[in-house]
Design an enzyme around this catalytic site. Structure first.
Site, mmCIF file in Angstrom:
data_model
loop_
_atom_site.group_PDB
_atom_site.id
_atom_site.type_symbol
_atom_site.label_atom_id
_atom_site.label_comp_id
_atom_site.label_asym_id
_atom_site.label_seq_id
_atom_site.Cartn_x
_atom_site.Cartn_y
_atom_site.Cartn_z
ATOM 1 N N GLN A 1 0.820 -1.217 0.000
ATOM 2 C CA GLN A 1 0.000 0.000 0.000
ATOM 3 C C GLN A 1 0.847 1.257 0.000
ATOM 4 O O GLN A 1 0.340 2.352 -0.196
ATOM 5 C CB GLN A 1 -0.993 -0.025 1.174
ATOM 6 C CG GLN A 1 -0.444 0.429 2.536
ATOM 7 C CD GLN A 1 0.362 -0.632 3.249
ATOM 8 O OE1 GLN A 1 1.101 -1.374 2.636
ATOM 9 N NE2 GLN A 1 0.257 -0.685 4.559
ATOM 10 N N GLY A 2 2.156 1.111 0.281
ATOM 11 C CA GLY A 2 3.031 2.282 0.221
ATOM 12 C C GLY A 2 3.144 3.023 1.536
ATOM 13 O O GLY A 2 3.450 4.212 1.551
ATOM 14 N N SER A 3 2.929 2.335 2.653
ATOM 15 C CA SER A 3 2.943 3.032 3.951
ATOM 16 C C SER A 3 4.312 3.606 4.268
ATOM 17 O O SER A 3 4.406 4.674 4.870
ATOM 18 C CB SER A 3 2.479 2.100 5.069
ATOM 19 O OG SER A 3 3.252 0.927 5.092
ATOM 20 N N ALA B 1 -7.699 -2.495 7.863
ATOM 21 C CA ALA B 1 -8.878 -1.698 8.181
ATOM 22 C C ALA B 1 -8.730 -0.239 7.752
ATOM 23 O O ALA B 1 -9.398 0.638 8.281
ATOM 24 C CB ALA B 1 -9.171 -1.769 9.691
ATOM 25 N N ARG C 1 -6.670 1.849 8.511
ATOM 26 C CA ARG C 1 -6.511 2.639 9.730
ATOM 27 C C ARG C 1 -5.155 3.316 9.868
ATOM 28 O O ARG C 1 -4.979 4.221 10.669
ATOM 29 C CB ARG C 1 -6.743 1.765 10.971
ATOM 30 C CG ARG C 1 -5.709 0.647 11.128
ATOM 31 C CD ARG C 1 -5.913 -0.180 12.391
ATOM 32 N NE ARG C 1 -5.480 0.485 13.593
ATOM 33 C CZ ARG C 1 -4.205 0.613 13.961
ATOM 34 N NH1 ARG C 1 -3.244 0.128 13.217
ATOM 35 N NH2 ARG C 1 -3.897 1.226 15.091
ATOM 36 N N THR D 1 -3.008 5.278 8.062
ATOM 37 C CA THR D 1 -2.746 6.683 7.799
ATOM 38 C C THR D 1 -3.281 7.531 8.946
ATOM 39 O O THR D 1 -2.633 8.466 9.406
ATOM 40 C CB THR D 1 -3.382 7.117 6.465
ATOM 41 O OG1 THR D 1 -2.812 6.324 5.434
ATOM 42 C CG2 THR D 1 -3.115 8.581 6.182
ATOM 43 N N VAL E 1 -8.101 4.743 3.183
ATOM 44 C CA VAL E 1 -8.508 4.552 1.785
ATOM 45 C C VAL E 1 -8.375 3.115 1.279
ATOM 46 O O VAL E 1 -9.003 2.742 0.295
ATOM 47 C CB VAL E 1 -7.707 5.511 0.858
ATOM 48 C CG1 VAL E 1 -6.220 5.162 0.862
ATOM 49 C CG2 VAL E 1 -8.237 5.465 -0.568
ATOM 50 N N GLU F 1 -9.611 0.296 1.646
ATOM 51 C CA GLU F 1 -10.758 -0.568 1.375
ATOM 52 C C GLU F 1 -11.895 0.140 0.645
ATOM 53 O O GLU F 1 -12.831 -0.503 0.167
ATOM 54 C CB GLU F 1 -11.310 -1.103 2.710
ATOM 55 C CG GLU F 1 -10.288 -1.861 3.515
ATOM 56 C CD GLU F 1 -10.754 -2.120 4.935
ATOM 57 O OE1 GLU F 1 -10.925 -3.282 5.294
ATOM 58 O OE2 GLU F 1 -10.965 -1.148 5.682
#
Ligand code: FES
Ligand code: FES
Lengths: 791, 166
Positions: free
Chosen positions: A492-494, A531, A533, A535, A733, A735
């Protein structure tokens, strides 16, 4: 220079295009042994006897471990996030075809694989139960005789299981007066919608390596989305203090929910203790299929409406097919359960949500966490009602959609939820109004056997609450910084985004901030990476930790310049006096000022914790059940071939309210990726079971979207209604674009053909069959309540 | 029973002892420690294990190692030349044409092969050619963009990104 709102290239991009990314699958250790599993061949039964002697004699086999061995060890052999119902290896009993029964440890994986065939197991078969509704009945074969609540999470403490039943959780929501609501209704609609089990299939399988240090301290490398939970849960299994366990996670080759909580980690840790050598277990893709699925559901929905277009009462009964082990199903049953009535302002709502054990592969979190299954039902029924009543389905939604300040069925006031904006974006982007007008006046145009039509749907999810994210930000003496956090970058690129947040606060270029990968010896506790959550929660923790660093810098610089800290700002890696910008010093100079040498570190830390009010166990009511809510919507244009039943999605438009897009490129990529993944779920993905055995558990028989399945046109649209508590206003974002794809397509099919399919997925076979059936199977059961009451 | 095979791996002559049931993918990972190609479906259906053998894309998970004797094998690790990324790698990097990256090596090799054969593919041609490569993260859109970009770079010869970590 601002790092915010910019579409940065992935910081790990170079490693990904050169094939050098570090995945657990690529890791090796000196003296490492390999593990293969023997799995149950029956759905439900007692283990009478296991003979491992022949397997243990094969050269290269080190040891074969079974549930009998676990009994003689001083460990807690059961684990799980909601209930500790899952044994490290089957103990006395198996509960699904695929339940791990024995582990072969060998010098290489081929020897282990071969040896598995030489283990003899004698079972006494028990009556199984596969259907979720049958399993929920009193008198059904009981799958778990003993219930072991885990007590690990605050949001699950009120969920009390029923003894001697397969219903492991019954979540209730009572809002308003159901009886009065239905009495006031002019019409009542009743429908049952179903979704099948499906699978995540990240391209990298579950894989973990465990080894014990000479003093017994346990180390685990794992492809897992929840390192902090793995540490605490495996510590519980091994009866070790958490400090004696170290869990590390490099990059993941995808997750989507299947790599959450403990999957194979407790097993590898126990095996490493037994053989005192590093052991690696890498599942094959066939095993990934039966390790975790998405919950199949049956959703019975009854809705009362008034002639002026209002939903006045809604009754929801949802059954979640949990499979053999509860995994995180109880949280899905509650957390998604409370959104089952849809994102609408409905005065009278009644929800019963049941998580039910069956003798099938266990179900758990899947991108969307149960919400897509619910949206499937409520958004299909919205169109059924609108069509019957002769209303524009989009207007019907506009009339009751939850807007700012309205009260949700849980009792919480809705804040920062741009549902109304999403509806308008869907309308203009797909051209809904023109389509609907055209259809009203001219009907639907057919080209040979092909018909085109459009459909829309919206959904709303509550983020996981309560939960905790901890972060540390360290500024080094040269003015560069590191962020320590347990958020897992699973694609996701966290890493990119978490670094961006710290860089923004510290006024640093993104390149000067490193994000340290999850290592429970180093990075603080974080509930999970899931979830949507991270970010919000982790973003907040990092923001606040970086602010602490900034404050320390300002304190020292203020003294140096003899000004107040409020008069300072960070700019281009320097502290400047705002009024007199010629007065400035570099971050490195500040560090030198503090420590009197060019060394030392400035450390900020934060543990971000949500506020939360536990829902009332009888009514599900809470004024503070979710720290934020995030909505998404989908609009499609489809072409259905009435001769073959095949649906082609021509346009797929995803709209998501993300609060603030910290990295717009990533946000678009997440919206697009989730929508394509969900397209597969809508059109063809489905696990098929025969007497409990998943018979399409391989990628030849279970298809996922490829280049050939892409819609001709896709679009992703970002809506930004900032959240007052989000970092820079951001929500989640990951989901969002998964919620509404299925009903949008089914609604378009309805517009095209007048046929309503209520069971997922919309395969050509199913669509064709529905087209052929002229019976009113496709119709809602509609009763005029008042007439019936009189009669 | 093991057999010795001699082949060219990313331009270098190499030798390996392999058994008849070893796949080329296993040999590359276990003996040569090249981890760019990975096993996912193990059925020849997902393209995650894609390799180029003497000019042809193959599924490393099905290609039996004894058959590699005398062949030329190209993996993602062999694409850089003189420390510079291959234009396809460069384009994937610029366009962020990945999420988790597990499928990326296979995608890049397949895309390179596509552009070798067809320097200016249409979107439909890209989708057809790449149909055997699955990306579960669904980075498809960015992959198509990257292939278009790579086609441009190859056309104009504007490559030259150093293959260094940032
Ligand atoms: S792993 Fe070889 S094609 Fe999928
Ligand atoms: S980037 Fe994850 S599978 Fe393609």
């Amino acid at each position: 220079m601002s790092a915010l709102g910019k579409s940065y290239k992935r910081i790990e991009g170079m490693s990904k295009v050169t094939g050098q990314t570090e995945y657990v699958m690529n890791m090796e250790m000196p003296g490492m042994l390999h593990v293969k599993l023997l799995r149950s061949t029956i759905p439900h039964g007692l283990i009478k006897h296991i003979d491992v002697s022949a397997a243990e004699q094969i050269p290269g086999v080190i040891r074969v471990v079974t549930g009998e061995d676990l009994k003689s060890m001083d460990i807690n052999p059961y684990y799980g996030p909601a209930f500790r119902d899952q044994p490290v290896l089957a103990i006395d009993k198996v509960r699904y075809v695929g339940d791990p029964v024995a582990a072969v440890i060998a010098e290489d994986s081929k020897i282990a694989e071969d040896a598995v065939n030489y283990i003899d197991v004698e079972y006494k078969e028990l009556e199984p139960v596969f259907d979720v509704l049958e399993a929920a009945q009193p008198g059904a074969p009981v799958i778990h005789e003993v219930i072991r609540p885990a007590g690990s999470f605050a949001d699950l403490k009120n969920l009390l299981p029923k003894e001697n039943s397969n219903i492991c959780i019954h979540y209730k929501l009572r809002h308003g007066d159901m009886k009065k609501g239905f009495e006031q209704a002019d019409h009542i609609f009743e429908d049952t919608f179903t979704t099948p089990a499906a699978v995540h299939l990240p391209m990298e399988q579950h894989v973990a390596i465990a080894y014990a240090e000479p003093d017994g301290r346990m180390n685990i490398w794992t492809a897992n989305q929840s390192p902090s939970f793995v540490r605490s849960e495996v510590a519980h299994v091994l009866k070790m203090p958490e400090s004696r366990l170290r869990v590390r996670v490099p990059y993941l080759g995808g997750g989507f929910g299947t790599k959450l909580y403990v999957k194979i980690e407790a097993l590898v840790a126990v095996l490493a203790l037994i053989v005192k050598k590093p052991v690696k277990l890498a599942l094959t893709m066939d095993e990934v299929f039966i390790t975790l699925t998405k919950h199949g559901t049956v959703f019975k929905m009854k809705t009362g409406i008034t002639n002026d277009g209002r939903i006045i009462a809604r009754h929801c009964e949802v059954y979640w097919d949990g499979g053999a082990y509860a995994d995180i199903g109880p949280r899905i049953t509650q957390k998604s359960g409370f959104t089952a009535a849809g994102p609408y302002d409905i005065p009278n709502v009644h929800i019963d949500s049941y998580n039910v054990y069956t003798n099938k592969a266990p179900a758990g979190a899947f991108r969307g966490f149960g919400v897509p299954q619910l949206v499937w039902a409520y958004e299909s029924q919205m169109d059924i009602i609108a069509e019957k009543m002769g209303w524009d389905p989009l207007n019907f939604r506009r009339k009751q959609v939850l807007t700012e300040g309205k009260i949700h069925a849980t009792g919480q006031k809705i804040v920062s939820v741009g549902l109304d904006k999403i509806i308008e974006e869907l309308n203009t982007s797909i051209g809904w109004e023109e389509f609907f007008k055209q259809k009203q006046s001219n009907g639907i145009v057919k080209h040979g056997s092909k018909i085109r039509a459009k459909g829309v749907a919206i959904g709303l999810k509550a983020v996981l609450t309560p939960s905790i994210s901890g972060a540390i930000v360290t500024l080094f003496a040269d003015g560069s910084a590191s962020v320590y956090c347990s958020t897992v970058d699973m694609g996701q690129g966290s890493d990119t985004i978490m670094g961006q947040i710290a860089a923004e606060v510290l006024g640093l270029p993104r390149e000067k901030v490193h994000v340290v990968h999850p290592d429970t010896d180093v990075t603080p506790y974080d509930t999970i990476t899931a979830a949507s959550r991270s970010t919000f929660y982790m973003g907040n923790a990092i923001y606040k930790a970086a602010e602490e660093v900034k404050n320390k810098i300002f304190e020292s610089a203020a003294e140096f310049f003899d000004v107040k800290p409020e008069h300072l700002a960070l700019q281009d890696e320097k502290v400047i006096v705002v009024e007199k910008p010629e007065l400035s010093m570099t971050l490195g100079e500040v560090v030198k000022e503090i420590f009197h040498m060019p060394a030392g570190s400035i450390i900020g830390q934060n543990v971000y914790e949500s506020h939360y009010q536990s829902p009332d166990p009888e009514t599900g009511q809470s004024e503070d059940i979710a720290i934020f809510w995030f909505p998404g919507g989908t609009a499609v244009e489809i072409e259905v071939d009435t001769e073959t039943g095949k649906i082609d999605v021509l346009q797929l438009i995803s709209v998501g309210d993300v609060g603030k897009a910290i990295n717009p490129f990533n946000v678009h990529q997440q919206l697009y990726g989730a929508s394509i993944m969900q397209l597969g779920q809508a059109l063809f993905e489905e696990c098929i079971f025969d007497y409990g055995q998943m018979i399409n558990a391989n990628m030849a028989d279970y298809k996922v979207p490829t280049f050939k399945d892409l819609p001709a046109k896709t679009e992703t649209i970002i809506v930004e209604v900032p959240h007052p508590e989000g970092p820079f206003g951001a929500k989640g974002v990951g989901e969002t674009a998964s919620f509404a794809v299925q009903p949008a397509i089914a609604n378009a099919l309805y517009q095209a053909t007048g046929v309503r399919v209520k069971d997922m997925p919309l395969t050509p076979e199913r669509v064709l069959q529905a087209l052929k059936q002229t019976t009113n199977r496709s119709e809602s059961t509609i009763r005029d309540f008042k007439e019936k009451a009189k009669g | 029973m093991k057999k010795q095979v001699n082949f060219t791996l990313n331009g270098k002559k190499v030798t390996a002892l392999v058994s008849s049931s070893d796949t080329l993918l296993e040999v590359l990972r276990n003996q040569f420690h090249l981890y760019g190609a990975r096993e996912s479906c193990a059925l020849g259906l997902c393209g995650v294990c894609t390799l180029i053998v003497s000019g042809n894309p193959v599924s490393g998970c099905l290609y039996l190692a004894p058959m590699v004797d005398g062949e030329e094998v190209l993996t993602v690790e062999g694409l850089e030349s003189e420390g510079e990324l291959h234009p396809v790698q460069q384009a994937f990097y610029e366009k962020n044409a990945f999420q988790c990256g597990y499928c990326t090596s296979g995608m890049i090799l397949m895309a390179k092969k596509l552009l070798d054969e067809n320097p200016n593919p249409s979107e439909e041609e890209i989708k057809d050619y790449m149909a055997g490569n699955i990306c579960r993260c669904a980075s498809y859109k960015q992959i198509i963009e990257a292939i278009n970009e790579a086609s441009k770079i190859l056309d104009t010869g504007t490559n030259g990104v150093k293959a260094a970590y940032q």
